[in-house]
Design an enzyme around this catalytic site. Structure first.
Site, mmCIF file in Angstrom:
data_model
loop_
_atom_site.group_PDB
_atom_site.id
_atom_site.type_symbol
_atom_site.label_atom_id
_atom_site.label_comp_id
_atom_site.label_asym_id
_atom_site.label_seq_id
_atom_site.Cartn_x
_atom_site.Cartn_y
_atom_site.Cartn_z
ATOM 1 N N LYS A 158 10.314 -8.852 3.602
ATOM 2 C CA LYS A 158 11.648 -8.316 3.692
ATOM 3 C C LYS A 158 12.082 -8.500 5.340
ATOM 4 C CE LYS A 158 10.701 -4.889 0.966
ATOM 5 N NZ LYS A 158 9.701 -5.485 0.068
ATOM 6 N N GLU A 212 2.893 2.949 -3.616
ATOM 7 C CA GLU A 212 1.946 2.662 -2.428
ATOM 8 C C GLU A 212 1.091 3.788 -2.462
ATOM 9 O OE1 GLU A 212 1.778 -0.386 -1.080
ATOM 10 O OE2 GLU A 212 3.383 -0.999 -2.085
ATOM 11 N N ASP A 216 12.399 0.884 1.572
ATOM 12 C CA ASP A 216 12.246 -0.082 1.196
ATOM 13 C C ASP A 216 13.602 -0.589 0.565
ATOM 14 O OD1 ASP A 216 10.632 -2.318 -0.670
ATOM 15 O OD2 ASP A 216 11.874 -1.257 -2.146
ATOM 16 N N LYS A 276 15.982 -3.938 1.653
ATOM 17 C CA LYS A 276 16.571 -4.965 0.788
ATOM 18 C C LYS A 276 18.095 -5.012 1.217
ATOM 19 C CE LYS A 276 13.025 -4.551 -2.569
ATOM 20 N NZ LYS A 276 12.568 -3.574 -3.852
HETATM 21 N N1 LIG Z 1 3.847 -6.826 -4.327
HETATM 22 C C1 LIG Z 1 4.855 -7.178 -4.806
HETATM 23 O O1 LIG Z 1 5.095 -7.004 -6.034
HETATM 24 C C2 LIG Z 1 5.887 -7.448 -3.818
HETATM 25 C C3 LIG Z 1 7.130 -7.903 -4.299
HETATM 26 C C4 LIG Z 1 8.263 -8.191 -3.429
HETATM 27 C C5 LIG Z 1 7.820 -8.468 -2.088
HETATM 28 N N2 LIG Z 1 6.720 -8.043 -1.702
HETATM 29 C C6 LIG Z 1 6.343 -8.183 -0.467
HETATM 30 O O2 LIG Z 1 5.411 -9.451 -0.017
HETATM 31 C C7 LIG Z 1 4.735 -9.199 1.006
HETATM 32 C C8 LIG Z 1 3.179 -9.322 0.341
HETATM 33 O O3 LIG Z 1 2.726 -8.191 -0.407
HETATM 34 P P1 LIG Z 1 1.454 -7.992 -0.950
HETATM 35 O O4 LIG Z 1 1.752 -7.036 -1.977
HETATM 36 O O5 LIG Z 1 0.771 -9.355 -1.111
HETATM 37 O O6 LIG Z 1 0.833 -7.348 0.053
HETATM 38 P P2 LIG Z 1 -0.909 -7.112 0.411
HETATM 39 O O7 LIG Z 1 -1.552 -7.298 -0.844
HETATM 40 O O8 LIG Z 1 -1.160 -5.918 1.065
HETATM 41 O O9 LIG Z 1 -0.991 -8.465 1.256
HETATM 42 C C9 LIG Z 1 -0.669 -8.726 2.592
HETATM 43 C C10 LIG Z 1 -1.395 -9.778 3.150
HETATM 44 O O10 LIG Z 1 -0.898 -10.013 4.479
HETATM 45 C C11 LIG Z 1 -2.084 -10.150 5.395
HETATM 46 N N3 LIG Z 1 -1.757 -9.701 6.873
HETATM 47 C C12 LIG Z 1 -1.108 -8.557 7.190
HETATM 48 N N4 LIG Z 1 -0.738 -8.578 8.187
HETATM 49 C C13 LIG Z 1 -1.262 -9.772 8.712
HETATM 50 C C14 LIG Z 1 -0.920 -10.488 9.950
HETATM 51 N N5 LIG Z 1 -0.597 -10.019 11.098
HETATM 52 N N6 LIG Z 1 -1.319 -11.849 10.215
HETATM 53 C C15 LIG Z 1 -1.833 -12.672 8.955
HETATM 54 N N7 LIG Z 1 -1.980 -12.007 7.733
HETATM 55 C C16 LIG Z 1 -1.724 -10.661 7.753
HETATM 56 C C17 LIG Z 1 -3.145 -9.169 4.866
HETATM 57 O O11 LIG Z 1 -4.612 -9.426 5.181
HETATM 58 P P3 LIG Z 1 -5.859 -8.749 5.177
HETATM 59 O O12 LIG Z 1 -5.908 -8.577 3.624
HETATM 60 O O13 LIG Z 1 -6.904 -9.406 5.687
HETATM 61 O O14 LIG Z 1 -5.523 -7.359 5.888
HETATM 62 C C18 LIG Z 1 -3.017 -9.788 3.418
HETATM 63 O O15 LIG Z 1 -3.605 -10.888 3.101
HETATM 64 C C19 LIG Z 1 4.953 -7.835 1.859
HETATM 65 O O16 LIG Z 1 5.905 -7.920 2.752
HETATM 66 C C20 LIG Z 1 5.765 -6.875 0.382
HETATM 67 O O17 LIG Z 1 6.576 -6.200 0.779
HETATM 68 C C21 LIG Z 1 5.627 -7.650 -2.461
#
Ligand SMILES: NC(=O)c1ccc[n+]([C@@H]2O[C@H](COP(=O)([O-])OP(=O)(O)OC[C@H]3O[C@@H](n4cnc5c(N)ncnc54)[C@H](OP(=O)(O)O)[C@@H]3O)[C@@H](O)[C@H]2O)c1
Length: 359
Positions: free
Chosen positions: A131, A215, A226, A230
């Site tokens: 976001k 979370e 959140d 949005k």
């Molecule tokens: N989960 C959902 O259903 C959902 C829905 C809509 C939107 N989103 C959005 O999508 C994004 C990802 O969600 P997620 O659930 O996949 O999160 P996640 O599982 O916590 O994954 C985040 C990823 O980003 C990496 N990361 C964090 N900071 C970084 C940086 N500075 N440089 C490079 N890589 C970095 C992390 O690496 P490490 O693992 O090595 O720490 C991890 O691979 C978030 O912004 C979230 O708000 C998620």
């Protein structure tokens, strides 16, 4: 046509996207002549890799899920995220796309904004599910994308893969969005549904955490951040608000909300965490707060994971879009659908979207 992709962030969304690309490979190729190849992956703790000839991203996902670094699959090491973006920009593919899925930073949207900016400046398209970029820097990034004749897209930011930005861009030409209201956060909607059934706040929240819906640190959800992010993204993109999540008049939910929710139910009403925006003479006014709604209100009927957004328009009255349940696949699909938008724009020539509707 070949599209080289760099995945910055390889968590739940990034890995589901990598698998979905394979599941839809033939479809993308046959319907859109789109042949996607992951050439780089960058993470915070699992290392970064890049290979011009492509990386097996599904094998990389298996490796990360097994607790191993990305390099274990044999892909050469890269020197962090900026190196991966830089090297993406120098491949010979006709389409180069940053797929940004790092963690949301609610203070400033960083470093996601810098990653998207770097990619756009280097002539790559940028797609994100985070976001931050649209909530904090939409105006700057969309202008930069237009200037470089590339796309900045973010369909997954609101209601996962359910089309909101696509709907307005593709299906509502020359329609003004004058406001919106919606239930946009699933965790708080789950908790409010449980509270009106008589469950206590802490118990409901704990259950959401055990179910993996909230979370581990749920303050982003329950404090309304959140939903505020949005709201800011929607207001910036659909109403040109030029705001940040901090400017949203925000109130979350807590233990005291239980009494309100039960009292409302006894009156035949419902409390929902409502995100809203209105265009006024003073500008776009936004809020996120618990609101008591009559049972007949569309938003009152949303329980559990259900979300909905009601767009207020000048020509078509109110248009409601509802999502009955979200999932990782839906968020990953949003990234795929943005890739298809980029391919379609590329087919229709420079600035296919036009400067006014670069959303
Ligand atoms: N989960 C959902 O259903 C959902 C829905 C809509 C939107 N989103 C959005 O999508 C994004 C990802 O969600 P997620 O659930 O996949 O999160 P996640 O599982 O916590 O994954 C985040 C990823 O980003 C990496 N990361 C964090 N900071 C970084 C940086 N500075 N440089 C490079 N890589 C970095 C992390 O690496 P490490 O693992 O090595 O720490 C991890 O691979 C978030 O912004 C979230 O708000 C998620």
């Amino acid at each position: 046509m070949r599209a080289d992709l760099a995945l910055v962030g390889f968590g739940n969304v990034g890995r589901r996207f990598a698998r979905l690309l394979e599941e839809r490979r033939d479809w993308l190729s046959l319907d859109y002549d789109l042949d996607c190849r992951v050439v780089g992956i960058a993470t915070r703790h699992h290392g970064s890799v890049f290979r011009d000839s492509g990386i097996d991203a599904v094998a990389s996902a298996v490796s990360v899920e097994g607790g191993h670094p990305l390099t274990e699959g044999g892909a050469p090491l890269a020197d962090g995220t900026l190196d991966v973006i830089h090297r993406l920009s120098s491949t010979d593919a006709p389409l180069k796309v940053l797929i940004e899925t790092t963690t949301l930073d609610i203070e400033a949207g960083q470093p996601a904004i810098d990653y998207v900016r770097d990619a756009l400046q280097a002539g790559c398209h940028a797609v994100t599910a985070n976001k931050g970029p649209a909530a904090f820097a939409y105006e700057e990034l969309s202008a930069l994308a237009y200037d470089r004749d590339v796309s900045f897209l973010f369909e997954g930011v609101v209601m996962d893969g359910v089309p909101i930005f696509n709907l307005v861009r593709e299906s509502l030409p020359a329609v003004e969005i004058t406001g919106f209201r919606g239930v946009l956060n699933s965790t708080t909607n789950h908790i409010l549904s449980a509270l009106e059934d008589g469950e206590g706040f802490d118990a409901a929240l704990q259950r959401m955490q055990e179910m993996g819906i909230a979370e581990a640190d749920p303050s982003l959800d329950v404090d309304g951040w959140d939903a505020a992010a949005k709201t800011s993204a929607l207001a910036n993109v659909l109403m040109r608000a030029r705001m940040t999540p901090q400017a949203v008049d925000r109130e979350g939910i807590g233990p005291a909300t239980a009494r309100l929710a039960m009292a409302a139910k006894a009156r035949g009403a419902r409390v929902r965490l409502v995100a809203s925006a209105q265009r006024t003479a003073q500008g776009v006014v936004t809020s996120v707060r618990p609101v008591e709604l009559p049972e007949t209100d569309l938003l009152a009927g949303l329980r559990g994971m259900a979300n909905a957004l009601v767009l207020q328009t000048d020509l078509l009255g109110e248009i409601a879009v509802s999502q009955l349940g979200g999932s990782l696949t839906q968020t990953a699909y949003a990234l795929v659908s943005d890739l298809v938008t980029i391919r379609r724009r590329q087919r229709s020539g420079p600035h296919g979207a036009g400067p006014g509707r670069s959303l």
